[in-house]
Design an enzyme around this catalytic site. Structure first.
Site, mmCIF file in Angstrom:
data_model
loop_
_atom_site.group_PDB
_atom_site.id
_atom_site.type_symbol
_atom_site.label_atom_id
_atom_site.label_comp_id
_atom_site.label_asym_id
_atom_site.label_seq_id
_atom_site.Cartn_x
_atom_site.Cartn_y
_atom_site.Cartn_z
ATOM 1 N N PHE A 58 -1.811 2.261 105.478
ATOM 2 C CA PHE A 58 -3.190 2.432 105.952
ATOM 3 C C PHE A 58 -4.235 2.092 104.893
ATOM 4 C CE2 PHE A 58 -1.641 6.622 104.499
ATOM 5 C CZ PHE A 58 -2.613 6.957 103.559
ATOM 6 N N HIS A 125 -15.092 13.820 101.353
ATOM 7 C CA HIS A 125 -14.135 13.755 100.256
ATOM 8 C C HIS A 125 -14.486 14.826 99.242
ATOM 9 C CE1 HIS A 125 -11.715 12.376 96.886
ATOM 10 N NE2 HIS A 125 -12.786 12.598 96.147
HETATM 11 N N1 UDP Z 1 -5.513 9.289 104.653
HETATM 12 C C1 UDP Z 1 -5.049 8.884 105.910
HETATM 13 N N2 UDP Z 1 -3.747 9.127 106.245
HETATM 14 C C2 UDP Z 1 -2.884 9.773 105.408
HETATM 15 C C3 UDP Z 1 -3.362 10.189 104.151
HETATM 16 C C4 UDP Z 1 -4.677 9.936 103.799
HETATM 17 O O1 UDP Z 1 -5.816 8.308 106.693
HETATM 18 O O2 UDP Z 1 -1.717 9.986 105.777
HETATM 19 C C5 UDP Z 1 -6.915 9.012 104.274
HETATM 20 C C6 UDP Z 1 -7.856 10.186 104.583
HETATM 21 O O3 UDP Z 1 -9.132 9.652 104.948
HETATM 22 C C7 UDP Z 1 -7.904 10.882 103.235
HETATM 23 C C8 UDP Z 1 -7.864 9.705 102.253
HETATM 24 O O4 UDP Z 1 -6.992 8.772 102.871
HETATM 25 O O5 UDP Z 1 -9.066 11.684 103.101
HETATM 26 C C9 UDP Z 1 -7.375 10.056 100.862
HETATM 27 O O6 UDP Z 1 -6.097 10.619 100.956
HETATM 28 P P1 UDP Z 1 -5.639 11.860 100.053
HETATM 29 O O7 UDP Z 1 -4.168 11.997 100.206
HETATM 30 O O8 UDP Z 1 -6.204 11.710 98.681
HETATM 31 O O9 UDP Z 1 -6.310 13.119 100.807
HETATM 32 P P2 UDP Z 1 -7.620 13.982 100.446
HETATM 33 O O10 UDP Z 1 -7.625 14.194 98.956
HETATM 34 O O11 UDP Z 1 -8.827 13.209 100.926
HETATM 35 O O12 UDP Z 1 -7.444 15.275 101.208
HETATM 36 MG MG MG Z 2 -7.368 12.885 97.354
#
Ligand code: UDP
Ligand code: MG
Length: 168
Positions: A58, A125
């Site tokens: 993604f 975020h």
């Molecule tokens: N994201 C997604 N699918 C997933 C994991 C992440 O669409 O399985 C997107 C989502 O918008 C997320 C961002 O990628 O906020 C960053 O991912 P992260 O794992 O860092 O999560 P966060 O720190 O934002 O909770």
């Molecule tokens: Mg993150």
């Protein structure tokens, strides 16, 4: 423990007029906003922000999402929140990454959705650790855009730098 954390209201949050709502929720933390700006998101910054996810299927869509290309709103509201346990407080208010698994009273639980592609459109975020906060804050802000001293800085003299000014 005084901490600082990067908060972004992502393009879906802006396009759906959730900013006021989200800021009200965040104000409950009694943390201080020490930097804030509306900014366009370059591909370079978007890719650097999410570099740890670059191997995920993604990732290309995630970069488009952060740049606002999925919402025709090419900007984010970037802020730094500062104070006691800022990282944990913001992560807990934001809620889990997957909006369908997030606590329904959290910001992501209230306003997030999953696109048909599977991408989590989760409106906000918040940095996940002190190391990530430092990396992200330095990615989005220059020292003079922040009203407190968060990290060591250095003074350099630049020659022949072109800047844009207001026309007379
Ligand atoms: N994201 C997604 N699918 C997933 C994991 C992440 O669409 O399985 C997107 C989502 O918008 C997320 C961002 O990628 O906020 C960053 O991912 P992260 O794992 O860092 O999560 P966060 O720190 O934002 O909770
Ligand atoms: Mg993150």
């Amino acid at each position: 423990m005084i901490q600082q954390t990067l908060v972004l209201i992502k393009p879906d949050g802006l396009v759906r007029s959730l900013t006021g709502n989200i800021l009200t929720r965040l104000s409950e933390t009694k943390l201080e906003i020490v930097a804030a700006k509306i900014t366009r998101v370059s591909k370079e910054v978007a890719e650097a922000q999410y570099r740890q996810l670059r191997d995920k299927p993604f990732y290309p869509e995630l970069i488009q999402y952060l740049q606002g290309e999925l919402h025709d709103r090419r900007k984010v509201l970037a802020m730094i929140y500062w104070g006691q346990h800022a990282i944990t407080k913001l992560r807990s208010l934001a809620g889990s990454t997957n909006p369908e698994e997030a606590d329904p009273v959290s910001i992501r639980g209230s306003y997030g959705r999953i696109r048909t592609s599977g991408l989590f459109e989760n409106v906000i975020h918040a940095s996940s650790s002190e190391a990530e906060a430092e990396r992200e804050i330095k990615l989005w802000f220059q020292p003079d855009e922040i009203i407190v001293d968060l990290y060591p800085t250095q003074e350099v003299t630049l020659k022949e730098v072109k800047v844009r000014q207001w026309a007379p």
